[in-house]
Scaffold this motif. Structure first.
Motif, short mmCIF file in Angstrom:
data_model
loop_
_atom_site.label_atom_id
_atom_site.label_comp_id
_atom_site.label_asym_id
_atom_site.label_seq_id
_atom_site.Cartn_x
_atom_site.Cartn_y
_atom_site.Cartn_z
N ARG A 5 -5.63 2.53 -0.63
CA ARG A 5 -5.91 1.56 -1.36
C ARG A 5 -4.70 0.49 -0.88
NH1 ARG A 5 -8.10 0.51 -6.44
NH2 ARG A 5 -8.35 2.60 -6.75
N CYS A 15 -2.48 -1.87 6.98
CA CYS A 15 -3.43 -2.74 6.02
C CYS A 15 -3.14 -4.19 6.48
CB CYS A 15 -3.15 -2.33 4.53
SG CYS A 15 -3.28 -0.80 3.86
N THR A 32 -8.73 8.20 1.43
CA THR A 32 -8.94 6.92 1.18
C THR A 32 -7.72 6.12 0.57
OG1 THR A 32 -11.18 7.17 0.12
CG2 THR A 32 -10.06 5.26 -0.78
N ASN A 68 -3.24 -3.34 -1.47
CA ASN A 68 -3.31 -4.50 -2.50
C ASN A 68 -2.55 -6.09 -1.84
OD1 ASN A 68 -3.69 -2.47 -4.75
ND2 ASN A 68 -1.82 -1.95 -4.12
N THR A 94 -7.60 -5.99 -4.28
CA THR A 94 -7.43 -4.89 -3.45
C THR A 94 -8.39 -4.43 -2.52
OG1 THR A 94 -6.84 -2.37 -3.55
CG2 THR A 94 -8.38 -3.18 -5.21
N MET A 116 -10.07 -1.17 -0.25
CA MET A 116 -10.23 0.37 -0.01
C MET A 116 -10.60 0.65 1.44
SD MET A 116 -9.18 1.10 -2.82
CE MET A 116 -9.70 3.08 -3.36
N GLY A 141 0.84 -1.22 -0.13
CA GLY A 141 -0.09 0.00 -0.12
C GLY A 141 1.00 1.21 -0.05
#
Length: 229
Positions: free
Chosen positions: A62, A131, A60, A64, A113, A115, A47
């Motif tokens: 994202r 994440c 936001t 992965n 992915t 979000m 990320g």
């Protein structure tokens, strides 16, 4: 209690708990091992290293992951250390969006992915987040530093765009709200003024005219008698 932070591979080795005394000190041997980092093992989760958003705004992130963890639960947790971060929101293993307080998460398994969106950002939201992907054993995680930019100007103010004629419209509106004051004489005041003038005419000017007329007649009267004689 002894705490070591920001561990590195070369921190692994032999350590001792020691107590000083006269003569030979007391000690106890402790072997310290360093596990592979959550983000450096196989880059299973990646990320952005840093993400920022405006105060009272949103951001936001994202994250992965590899296809191995497609159906596994994903989450977003906050805390300086991976081992003790607090999970703020997590998926249910499907692509359905999940919201909790001011944070939401949505997994897109087709694009591999997920979000994470944080709304109504505050200054104390800045910090370290992760994440995360749940798995048997130690979870995979990737560190993300979140920054909150200070709000510019008055947050409650409404932005306006300069439009030709807007000043004209504003001036008309202002005149409508505050019409010009015109000084007019009310019917009551005019009636009072008329009655006062009438009284002045009757009691002052009429007697004055009559007196003048009488004086003229009185002066001319002897002249007429002398002419007759």
């Amino acid at each position: 209690m002894v705490t070591m932070v920001d561990l590195r591979k070369d921190d692994a080795g032999t350590y001792w708990c020691g107590i000083e005394r006269s003569g030979r000190d007391h000690g106890f041997q402790v072997n310290v091992t360093i596990d592979p980092g959550c983000c450096t093992a196989q880059n299973e989760v990646t990320g952005p290293k840093t993400e920022s958003g405006p105060e009272r705004g949103s951001l936001t992130v994202r994250c992965n992951y590899t296809s191995t963890w497609k159906t596994h639960r994903k989450y977003w947790c906050g805390g300086a250390y991976w081992s003790s971060c607090v999970i703020l929101v997590s998926t249910t293993g499907s692509e359905q969006e999940v919201k909790k307080d001011r944070v939401s998460i949505r997994d897109d398994q087709e694009k591999l992915t997920f979000m994470v969106t944080m709304v109504d950002l505050r200054k104390d939201d800045a910090g370290t987040y992760w994440c995360g992907v749940e798995r048997p054993g130690r979870d995979h995680g990737f560190q993300v530093n979140v920054k909150v930019d200070p709000a510019t100007g008055n947050p409650g103010a409404v932005r306006t765009t300069s439009v030709p004629g807007l000043a004209f419209i504003s001036s008309i509106t202002e005149k409508t709200r505050n019409p010009p004051v015109t000084h007019t004489t009310s019917p009551l005041k005019w009636s009072l003024f008329s009655s006062t003038y009438f009284l002045l005419l009757v009691f002052l000017e009429v007697p004055l005219l009559l007196s003048m007329l009488c004086a003229v007649l009185w002066v001319n009267r002897p002249q007429r008698c002398s002419e007759r004689r």
